[in-house]
Design a protein around this motif. Structure first.
Motif, PDB file in Angstrom:
ATOM      1  N   UNK A  39       0.950  -1.025   0.011  1.00 27.64           N
ATOM      2  CA  UNK A  39       0.064   0.164   0.079  1.00 27.64           C
ATOM      3  C   UNK A  39       0.919   1.173   0.094  1.00 27.64           C
ATOM      4  N   UNK A  40       1.893   1.226   0.797  1.00 31.08           N
ATOM      5  CA  UNK A  40       2.699   2.547   1.088  1.00 31.08           C
ATOM      6  C   UNK A  40       3.532   2.476  -0.490  1.00 31.08           C
ATOM      7  N   UNK A  41       3.946   1.485  -0.975  1.00 28.36           N
ATOM      8  CA  UNK A  41       4.659   1.497  -2.376  1.00 28.36           C
ATOM      9  C   UNK A  41       3.922   1.841  -3.260  1.00 28.36           C
ATOM     10  N   UNK A  44       0.719   7.899  -3.582  1.00 30.62           N
ATOM     11  CA  UNK A  44       1.349   8.922  -4.114  1.00 30.62           C
ATOM     12  C   UNK A  44       1.557   9.942  -2.990  1.00 30.62           C
ATOM     13  N   UNK A  45       0.736   9.889  -1.751  1.00 25.55           N
ATOM     14  CA  UNK A  45       0.813  10.702  -0.489  1.00 25.55           C
ATOM     15  C   UNK A  45       0.755   9.680   0.644  1.00 25.55           C
ATOM     16  N   UNK A  46       1.869   9.974   1.354  1.00 26.83           N
ATOM     17  CA  UNK A  46       1.747   9.262   2.766  1.00 26.83           C
ATOM     18  C   UNK A  46       1.586  10.292   3.911  1.00 26.83           C
ATOM     19  N   UNK A  47       0.690  10.117   4.855  1.00 25.69           N
ATOM     20  CA  UNK A  47       0.452  10.891   5.932  1.00 25.69           C
ATOM     21  C   UNK A  47       0.664   9.911   6.931  1.00 25.69           C
ATOM     22  N   UNK A  48       1.500  10.548   8.031  1.00 25.98           N
ATOM     23  CA  UNK A  48       1.805   9.575   9.372  1.00 25.98           C
ATOM     24  C   UNK A  48       2.665  10.420  10.376  1.00 25.98           C
ATOM     25  N   UNK A  55      10.873   5.326  10.010  1.00 21.90           N
ATOM     26  CA  UNK A  55      11.069   3.916   9.643  1.00 21.90           C
ATOM     27  C   UNK A  55      11.018   3.577   8.186  1.00 21.90           C
ATOM     28  N   UNK A  56      10.316   4.473   7.608  1.00 18.69           N
ATOM     29  CA  UNK A  56       9.940   4.025   5.763  1.00 18.69           C
ATOM     30  C   UNK A  56      10.695   4.975   5.007  1.00 18.69           C
ATOM     31  N   UNK A  57      12.000   5.568   5.192  1.00 16.44           N
ATOM     32  CA  UNK A  57      12.547   6.243   4.539  1.00 16.44           C
ATOM     33  C   UNK A  57      12.687   5.693   2.926  1.00 16.44           C
ATOM     34  N   UNK A  58      13.187   4.577   2.958  1.00 12.02           N
ATOM     35  CA  UNK A  58      13.407   4.025   1.730  1.00 12.02           C
ATOM     36  C   UNK A  58      12.124   3.811   0.849  1.00 12.02           C
ATOM     37  N   UNK A  59      10.951   3.591   1.584  1.00 10.22           N
ATOM     38  CA  UNK A  59       9.731   3.492   0.662  1.00 10.22           C
ATOM     39  C   UNK A  59       8.865   4.746   0.282  1.00 10.22           C
ATOM     40  N   UNK A  60       9.669   5.866   0.724  1.00 10.38           N
ATOM     41  CA  UNK A  60       8.950   7.131   0.773  1.00 10.38           C
ATOM     42  C   UNK A  60       9.644   8.082  -0.456  1.00 10.38           C
ATOM     43  N   UNK A  61      10.620   7.565  -1.220  1.00 11.39           N
ATOM     44  CA  UNK A  61      11.194   8.296  -1.979  1.00 11.39           C
ATOM     45  C   UNK A  61      10.377   8.452  -3.142  1.00 11.39           C
TER      46      UNK A  61
END
Length: 67
Positions: A39-41, A44-48, A55-61
């Protein structure tokens, strides 16, 4: 998508898009399920909360991130 009521009593076309709410577990990357990572992958937008976003730096690029 379904049509929604804009408060005026008129039906309006729903906005495009999907909101998915997921949990990242008790606080370690190892506890995040593959379904949540997918889902995170695909988001387009991640809010948290910033602690968990860290913890998710690599997945948020390349995503818009709001903490």
């Amino acid at each position: 998508m379904e049509r929604c009521d804009d408060g005026s009593g008129r039906k309006t076309a729903a906005s495009q898009g999907i909101i998915t709410v997921v949990g990242t577990g008790p606080g370690a990357v190892d506890h995040i399920t593959p379904a949540v990572m997918n889902c995170i992958g695909s988001a387009d937008v991640v809010i948290g909360y910033s602690t968990y976003l860290d913890l998710l730096n690599d997945q948020l690029v390349g995503k818009k991130v709001i903490s």
